[in-house]
Design an enzyme around this catalytic site. Structure first.
Site, PDB file in Angstrom:
ATOM      1  N   LYS C  62       0.850  -1.189   0.000  1.00  0.00           N
ATOM      2  CA  LYS C  62       0.000   0.000   0.000  1.00  0.00           C
ATOM      3  C   LYS C  62       0.890   1.244   0.000  1.00  0.00           C
ATOM      4  O   LYS C  62       1.949   1.254   0.634  1.00  0.00           O
ATOM      5  CB  LYS C  62      -0.881  -0.023   1.255  1.00  0.00           C
ATOM      6  CG  LYS C  62      -1.962   1.053   1.291  1.00  0.00           C
ATOM      7  CD  LYS C  62      -2.773   0.914   2.595  1.00  0.00           C
ATOM      8  CE  LYS C  62      -3.881   1.953   2.688  1.00  0.00           C
ATOM      9  NZ  LYS C  62      -4.619   1.851   3.963  1.00  0.00           N
ATOM     10  N   SER C 137      -9.609   2.089   3.223  1.00  0.00           N
ATOM     11  CA  SER C 137      -8.764   2.798   2.292  1.00  0.00           C
ATOM     12  C   SER C 137      -7.865   1.896   1.453  1.00  0.00           C
ATOM     13  O   SER C 137      -7.375   2.322   0.408  1.00  0.00           O
ATOM     14  CB  SER C 137      -7.863   3.770   3.058  1.00  0.00           C
ATOM     15  OG  SER C 137      -6.997   3.052   3.912  1.00  0.00           O
ATOM     16  N   SER C 161      -9.531  -0.320   7.336  1.00  0.00           N
ATOM     17  CA  SER C 161      -8.964  -0.188   5.985  1.00  0.00           C
ATOM     18  C   SER C 161      -8.321  -1.448   5.431  1.00  0.00           C
ATOM     19  O   SER C 161      -7.956  -1.484   4.255  1.00  0.00           O
ATOM     20  CB  SER C 161      -7.934   0.947   5.962  1.00  0.00           C
ATOM     21  OG  SER C 161      -8.589   2.182   6.000  1.00  0.00           O
TER      22      SER C 161
END
Ligand SMILES: [Mg+2]
Ligand SMILES: [Zn+2]
Lengths: 491, 94, 468
Positions: C62, C137, C161
């Site tokens: 990420k 997210s 997330s």
């Protein structure tokens, strides 16, 4: 932390020394001090970059102290321990749980947008320092001592004189950013610039003896801010106070306090009010310059620093640190005060010379003579390197050997393997027969001074003695010369 | 729990966000709605409940006072928007 | 050999590497080829890394994870062009384990969001239905794993997330116990909540990746020692006590199809030998979201103060320093970070601290106590991970409060620092439904065992139907 020139206030210059302006006796100064001490740890507070001067600009930086995304702080154990140790030396209560918080504001020298500082749960609270004075001990309360990180160094370039106002741009060196600071806050217990000076001397010596900081104001490793107000003598109210910053010696602290106290008294006596401001003290002009007005009051939005965990010092650690704290300078002053006058005792202790003095006396030197020699001649010497037995010999021979020999010997007394013996072989000239013609010649050559002496200016004795010493190339015994001169002048 | 336009401007100044008039307008409405929702926490009487600032009860996580290598100047300035010599350059603070 | 990246698990890949049937570089190349083929449509990656470093199973990171020499933006304009000079601890651990990085995956800006629509670089699409969001997210990592663009990846989870996008994309995702995985070098959102964790195609892969990245880190003061990770083997749940928190399973807004799939999984657990009982977490669910939306923005408002245009990142032109900072932050931050910075700054400001941030911290204590009480009777708590399946792009974008409700069920355990595992448990309307397993702190091995047994019994096919 905006800093703007908001106008300059010249302190009243009349009124003589200290607070002896008109009506000074009717007002009592009330001063609290905030002292920042930069710890001399090997590394910074929250990263392991080197702490200290000497590296090139921005060479002592890393992702943590540059505030790069994702970097996290890790406490320096040494700094935490030294803070507790200082707290113990200042008679503080040591918090069973201390917590770091974030103080949020923007400035180029603050890379994370917040300063990490102990806030509502500091390591040390509620201490005191007993300052020996001619009127007895004066207690200065220590409200708190807490650990925090320093800001980086910003230089303002161009514009007027390099000061902030009107600069073209600013440059930042992050070497100092993140180095450990202990902030010490006193109660409003300081009532004169003299109080402040005595307290700061003791505090500084305490810090130096703990071995935790160089505590040098000139280098910025000790910084003093003063919160100053005045009140009618005899009242216990606390009036509006102003903060003085940027005073980089004890003398300037005293001057700054005096100037601000006078300014406030003058305002009150003119029927005006004191407005809360922060002032920079300019040592050159003695002027106080306002930094910012109060409507820009900051809101630092403190909250517990989630990247760190609390400090809960184990009892064994606190006890070990307590055992390591040496006898306080104040206590040592009180201990030797009976044997010397207070000022001498203070000079010896705050100069770190009292141990040498005691050893020299123990080795047979006269108390007062040893104190004089050490305080006047050895203030800049590493006391630990001096052999007290050898020094005692010099002290005892001080009147007997020539001044030149004594000077030379004292200049070398801290050298390894120093021996007083060769210097003791010189005998000063104390034979009256040899000195008398010289004395007579000097008196004859200075009839004006002779007349003045005889007219009551006894202070001129030193002048005549000095002339004789000069004439003999320093080889005369000063005491013998002094006696002889006095005898002749009184004849 | 409505937030006023003045409060939005004050908070924006604390947070150093330059907001357009439109943004101020929109945020005044949005923040009022969110604050209304989160104010739910004040329904509870928690006088006797200690705060949790951390999910773990750790203490005394510290490092020994031993230096590590710092960054090189190239690394320190690798992403710097403006540099003069070995210093970070910023517009004047005055 | 042809490598079917859609089907290949990390464990399969490890087998190929161990038997030398394929090299790390070849595997890496296979994923880059898959990215070239399918990521135009999905936009999982913000950038790929062409050179394979290491001979292990490739990984997606990420874009909040700092990677030395590889741009790291956290999905924000304010960090456009920022190239870290150091690795996050998790990146360094992947590097040390020989895992070549495939690329940096899309995220809501500063991990603030539940749909990946808040990325400054455009949204990611759900591989099961590209008109829908992948969750957020960490939508980039979840969609990449689901679409065969990575065998596994790392995400970060503040209020859901990792778990929520894993649910919406049909992956296994672990939000570990707070403090078990280092946050050093991970762009901070809310420090007392942020956790890094693995996303994978199955529970064993998830456990393997967790074992690589977990463990105390001297650079992160909030990390702890972690018990040895046990790779789950069996299918029995005998002796396991499963609690079903009433409020978490009956909350308003849970879609019937989600409830049905979760109920089926709970029945299956009973058949596998678990004891199942009902329990309560009334205040955790009622006040969790409000508590989260005070604490996370407050910490974020401070964490995002470092983006000032001085040392890195965007700098706007201006005459003076403050003007420069204000313009930089206006231009660099998108709507959601601005909203949260404003909210958090307000919650911490003079006069409001006690009513908001202080009170929220006390609610946090209540939530932790409620969970602790439940764990006196149960080993694992279950609920849906997300109240809904993947929603349409744009559906909630205009209504922050509606978007915040996506995390209603993931947030309470985050507030208490508890580990949570998402395991896909079926489909509703052709879209994956996620089962959330919550355990006490450091109970990851129990979660792996439970998840593994259920996964076997459920037989969920992790490859999106439209890509099979
Ligand atoms: Mg301070
Ligand atoms: Zn550093």
């Amino acid at each position: 932390m905006t800093a703007r020139g908001v106008g300059s206030t010249e302190p009243p210059r009349s009124g003589g020394a200290g607070f002896a302006g008109a009506g000074a006796g009717k007002w009592q100064p009330v001063v609290g001090l905030e002292i920042h001490v930069q710890l001399k740890t090997q590394t910074k507070m929250f990263c392991r970059c080197a702490n200290g001067f000497g590296g090139g600009e921005n060479t002592q930086t890393c992702p943590v102290c540059l505030g790069f995304p994702g970097a996290l702080p890790v406490m320096n154990r040494q700094a935490v321990e030294w803070t507790i140790k200082l707290g113990l030396a200042l008679d503080c209560e040591i918090a069973p749980r201390a917590v770091f918080a974030r103080k949020n504001y923007f400035y180029p020298d603050l890379p994370k947008g917040y300063q990490i500082s102990q806030y509502d749960l500091p390591s040390c609270t509620n201490g005191k320092v007993l300052v020996p004075t001619p009127k007895g001990d004066h207690e200065i309360g220590i409200v708190r001592a807490h650990l925090e990180e320093d800001a980086a160094k910003t230089t303002h370039v161009g514009g007027r004189t390099g000061r902030i106002g009107g600069a073209d741009y600013s440059l930042v060196d992050f070497n100092r950013g993140g180095t450990p600071l202990v902030e010490i806050v006193t109660g409003p217990d300081v009532h004169s610039s003299e109080d402040a000076r005595r307290f700061l001397q003791l505090l500084r010596q305490t810090i130096v003896e703990l071995g935790i900081s160089d505590a040098e104001m000139e280098k910025g490793t000790l910084r003093v801010d003063a919160n100053v107000s005045v009140r009618p003598a005899g009242s216990s109210e606390l009036r509006t106070r102003c903060e003085l910053k940027n005073m980089n010696s004890f003398r300037f602290v005293a001057q700054g306090i005096d100037a601000e106290v006078k300014r406030q008294i003058a305002l009150y006596e003119a029927g005006e009010e004191v407005v809360q401001e922060t002032y920079d003290f300019d040592a050159g002009s003695g002027a106080l310059t306002a930094r910012r007005s109060k409507e820009e009051a900051d809101d630092y939005r403190y909250f517990p620093e989630p990247d760190l965990v609390p400090v809960e010092p184990p009892a064994e650690l606190v006890e070990r640190l307590r055992a390591e704290v040496p006898e306080s300078p104040a206590r040592r002053i009180r201990r030797i005060e009976g044997e010397l006058d207070l000022d001498r005792a203070v000079v010896l202790v705050t100069g770190g010379l009292d141990g040498l003095w005691q050893a020299t006396v123990a080795a047979g030197a006269d108390r007062v003579a040893a104190a004089n020699v050490i305080a006047n001649r050895l203030a800049a010497v590493d006391a630990a390197a001096v052999d007290p037995a050898e020094l005692a010999k010099l002290v005892e021979a001080r009147d007997r050997i020539p001044r030149t020999a004594l000077d030379e010997a004292l200049g070398k007394v801290a050298e390894p393997g120093f021996s007083a013996a060769p210097y003791l072989e010189h005998e000063a000239v104390s034979d009256a027969a040899e000195l008398e013609p010289i004395v007579a010649r000097i008196l004859e050559a200075n009839p004006g001074q002779v007349a003045a002496y005889r007219g009551g200016k006894e202070g001129l004795l030193g002048f005549f003695v000095g002339q004789v010493m000069k004439e003999t190339g320093g080889k005369a015994n000063a005491r013998a010369v002094s006696e002889l001169v006095r005898e002749k002048l009184l004849a | 729990m409505a937030i006023t336009r003045e409060e939005v401007l004050h908070v924006a100044r604390l947070a150093r966000l330059e907001l357009t008039d439109d943004e101020v307008e929109r945020l005044t409405g949005e923040l009022s709605a969110i604050l209304e929702a989160v104010s739910k926490v004040s329904e509870l009487d928690l006088a006797d409940v200690p705060p949790t600032s951390h999910p773990l009860e750790l203490v005394n996580a510290w490092a020994e006072d031993e230096p590590w290598p710092s960054l090189s100047l190239d690394e320190a300035f690798a992403n710097a928007p403006a540099r003069e010599g070995d210093l970070f350059k910023v517009p004047p603070t005055g | 050999m042809t490598i079917d990246t859609l089907r290949l698990t990390a464990e399969d890949a490890l087998g190929l590497l161990e038997r030398k049937e394929v090299s790390g570089a070849e595997l890496h190349r296979a994923y880059l080829d898959a990215v070239a083929e399918r990521d135009g449509e999905l936009h999982c990656y913000l950038r790929t890394v062409e050179a394979a470093e290491g001979d292990g199973v490739p990984i997606a990171l990420k874009d909040v994870i700092s990677t030395k020499g590889v741009e790291t933006t956290a999905g924000s304009r304010i960090l456009e062009g920022y190239v870290p000079v150091f690795d996050a601890t998790v990146a360094a651990r992947c590097r040390a384990a020989g895992l070549p990085v495939i690329g940096k995956t899309n995220t809501d800006e500063f991990a603030m969001g539940s749909s990946t629509e808040n990325s400054a670089y455009g949204p990611t699409h759900n591989p099961w239905d590209p008109t829908r969001v992948p969750g957020g997210s960490g939508g980039g990592t979840a969609a990449a794993v689901s679409a065969g663009l990575a065998p596994w990846g790392l995400g970060s989870d503040t209020g859901g997330s990792i778990k929520q996008p894993s649910a919406l994309c049909g992956n296994v995702g672990l939000r570990p116990t707070y403090g078990t995985v280092s946050r050093f070098g991970v762009v901070a959102f809310a420090s007392s909540l942020d956790q890094i964790g693995p996303v994978a195609k199955n529970v064993r892969d998830c456990a393997r990746l967790y074992a690589i990245v977990a463990g105390e880190d001297p650079a992160d003061s909030t990390t702890v020692d972690v018990p040895a990770v046990e790779l789950p083997e069996g299918e029995s749940l005998k002796g396991l006590r499963i609690g079903v928190p009433k409020e978490m399973n009956e909350a308003e807004g849970i879609e019937p199809g989600v409830t049905a799939a979760v109920q089926k999984a709970i029945e299956l657990a009973r058949e596998l030998g678990a004891e199942v009982g009902e329990c309560e977490l009334p205040r955790s669910v009622e006040y969790g979201l409000a508590c989260y939306y005070l604490i996370a923005p407050a910490e974020a408002s401070s964490n995002l103060a470092r983006y000032d245009g001085v040392r890195y990142g965007l700098r706007a032109d201006a005459e003076g320093y403050y003007e420069m900072v204000e313009r930089t932050r206006d231009a660099g931050f998108g709507d959601e970070p601005k909203r949260r910075i404003m909210l958090g700054t307000y919650a911490l400001s003079a006069g409001y601290y006690d009513a908001y941030y202080g009170q929220a911290q006390k609610v946090r204590t209540l939530i932790a106590r409620e969970h602790a009480a439940a764990f006196e009777r149960f080993d694992v708590l279950v609920s849906p991970t997300s109240p809904t399946v993947a929603f349409r792009l744009g559906e909630k974008a205009a209504d922050p409060l509606a978007m915040y409700l996506s995390d209603l069920l993931t947030i309470p355990s985050c507030m208490a620092g508890l580990p949570g595992l998402n395991v896909p448990c079926g489909l509703s309307e052709g879209l994956p439904v996620g089962l959330q397993l919550i355990g006490p702190q450091l109970s990851e091995n129990t979660l792996f065992r439970t998840g593994h047994a259920l996964e076997r019994a459920l037989g969920f096919d992790h490859v999106p139907e439209r890509l099979r």
